[in-house]
Design a protein around this motif. Structure first.
Motif, PDB file in Angstrom:
ATOM      1  N   THR A  39      32.829  43.968  41.200  1.00  0.00           N
ATOM      2  CA  THR A  39      33.989  43.480  41.939  1.00  0.00           C
ATOM      3  C   THR A  39      33.534  42.735  43.188  1.00  0.00           C
ATOM      4  OG1 THR A  39      35.212  45.408  41.175  1.00  0.00           O
ATOM      5  CG2 THR A  39      36.131  44.225  43.061  1.00  0.00           C
ATOM      6  N   VAL A  40      34.227  41.653  43.507  1.00  0.00           N
ATOM      7  CA  VAL A  40      34.014  40.910  44.753  1.00  0.00           C
ATOM      8  C   VAL A  40      35.284  41.062  45.580  1.00  0.00           C
ATOM      9  CG1 VAL A  40      33.618  38.647  45.799  1.00  0.00           C
ATOM     10  CG2 VAL A  40      32.435  39.272  43.679  1.00  0.00           C
ATOM     11  N   TYR A  51      35.875  39.065  39.796  1.00  0.00           N
ATOM     12  CA  TYR A  51      34.819  39.839  39.154  1.00  0.00           C
ATOM     13  C   TYR A  51      33.745  38.891  38.625  1.00  0.00           C
ATOM     14  CZ  TYR A  51      38.773  42.985  39.192  1.00  0.00           C
ATOM     15  OH  TYR A  51      39.845  43.729  39.597  1.00  0.00           O
ATOM     16  N   VAL A  52      32.500  39.300  38.765  1.00  0.00           N
ATOM     17  CA  VAL A  52      31.386  38.580  38.163  1.00  0.00           C
ATOM     18  C   VAL A  52      30.910  39.437  37.001  1.00  0.00           C
ATOM     19  CG1 VAL A  52      29.072  37.637  38.484  1.00  0.00           C
ATOM     20  CG2 VAL A  52      30.707  37.555  40.369  1.00  0.00           C
ATOM     21  N   TRP A  53      30.830  38.850  35.811  1.00  0.00           N
ATOM     22  CA  TRP A  53      30.400  39.614  34.649  1.00  0.00           C
ATOM     23  C   TRP A  53      29.239  38.915  33.953  1.00  0.00           C
ATOM     24  CZ3 TRP A  53      30.415  37.182  29.992  1.00  0.00           C
ATOM     25  CH2 TRP A  53      31.273  36.095  29.812  1.00  0.00           C
ATOM     26  N   GLY A  54      28.452  39.709  33.259  1.00  0.00           N
ATOM     27  CA  GLY A  54      27.352  39.201  32.455  1.00  0.00           C
ATOM     28  C   GLY A  54      27.272  39.996  31.167  1.00  0.00           C
ATOM     29  N   ALA A  55      27.022  39.307  30.078  1.00  0.00           N
ATOM     30  CA  ALA A  55      26.937  39.965  28.774  1.00  0.00           C
ATOM     31  C   ALA A  55      25.603  40.681  28.636  1.00  0.00           C
ATOM     32  CB  ALA A  55      27.105  38.955  27.655  1.00  0.00           C
ATOM     33  N   LYS A 109      33.440  33.929  51.447  1.00  0.00           N
ATOM     34  CA  LYS A 109      34.594  34.663  51.971  1.00  0.00           C
ATOM     35  C   LYS A 109      34.643  36.087  51.456  1.00  0.00           C
ATOM     36  CE  LYS A 109      37.222  30.412  52.070  1.00  0.00           C
ATOM     37  NZ  LYS A 109      38.312  29.651  51.510  1.00  0.00           N
ATOM     38  N   GLY A 110      33.819  36.370  50.469  1.00  0.00           N
ATOM     39  CA  GLY A 110      33.825  37.696  49.856  1.00  0.00           C
ATOM     40  C   GLY A 110      32.442  38.309  49.814  1.00  0.00           C
ATOM     41  N   ARG A 111      32.415  39.529  49.329  1.00  0.00           N
ATOM     42  CA  ARG A 111      31.135  40.201  49.155  1.00  0.00           C
ATOM     43  C   ARG A 111      31.228  41.080  47.916  1.00  0.00           C
ATOM     44  NH1 ARG A 111      31.352  45.397  50.365  1.00  0.00           N
ATOM     45  NH2 ARG A 111      33.067  46.146  51.631  1.00  0.00           N
ATOM     46  N   ALA A 112      30.099  41.193  47.237  1.00  0.00           N
ATOM     47  CA  ALA A 112      30.033  42.039  46.050  1.00  0.00           C
ATOM     48  C   ALA A 112      30.013  43.497  46.473  1.00  0.00           C
ATOM     49  CB  ALA A 112      28.767  41.717  45.259  1.00  0.00           C
ATOM     50  N   VAL A 113      30.600  44.342  45.661  1.00  0.00           N
ATOM     51  CA  VAL A 113      30.616  45.778  45.903  1.00  0.00           C
ATOM     52  C   VAL A 113      29.637  46.408  44.901  1.00  0.00           C
ATOM     53  CG1 VAL A 113      32.039  47.853  45.990  1.00  0.00           C
ATOM     54  CG2 VAL A 113      33.029  45.633  46.610  1.00  0.00           C
ATOM     55  N   PRO A 114      28.393  46.718  45.366  1.00  0.00           N
ATOM     56  CA  PRO A 114      27.370  47.213  44.439  1.00  0.00           C
ATOM     57  C   PRO A 114      27.780  48.448  43.642  1.00  0.00           C
ATOM     58  CG  PRO A 114      26.366  46.609  46.521  1.00  0.00           C
ATOM     59  CD  PRO A 114      27.862  46.532  46.710  1.00  0.00           C
TER      60      PRO A 114
END
Length: 133
Positions: A39-40, A51-55, A109-114
């Protein structure tokens, strides 16, 4: 009287095609295989931007903007998309690209939530999540 038509001079020349570069290498933008995503959130208010996703198995990864976040989510998506394009250009698999992004989580403007890194059955599940209000 002859039934032949005169040749139009503009059609009497050879045809030339210009080759266009396909651009930088990119991950596929859809996968029906399992994906991992994070989630960003907005730096200012903490609202989810997308959301950033990777297969896990496919060579696919993308930014999925949250519809409820509106233009701010679309704007932030350019940053995450650029990071994905850069990773693909280096030949990095999607899972490693996600790990790199989580290691440097700050966006414009956002940040990833590890701690939000999780699994989904496919890319459509992440799209459905982004479409929720």
């Amino acid at each position: 009287m002859s039934s032949e038509r005169p040749i139009n001079p503009r059609f009497d020349e050879d045809v030339h095609f210009n080759l266009v570069s396909p651009g930088p290498p990119r991950y596929r933008t859809h996968s029906d295989k399992p994906v991992r995503y994070f989630t960003v959130v907005d730096k200012q208010g903490g609202a989810v931007l997308g959301y950033v996703w990777g297969a896990v198995e496919d060579d696919a990864a993308a930014w999925e903007p949250r519809q409820a976040a509106g233009p701010r989510a679309l704007s932030e998506g350019g940053f995450w998309h650029a990071r994905l394009t850069e990773a693909k250009g280096r030949g990095v698999p999607p899972s490693q690209a996600l790990a790199e992004m989580l290691a440097a989580p700050e966006g414009r403007k956002g940040r990833a939530v590890p701690e939000s890194l999780t699994d989904a059955p496919d890319a459509d599940a992440v799209k459905a999540l982004a479409a929720q209000d």
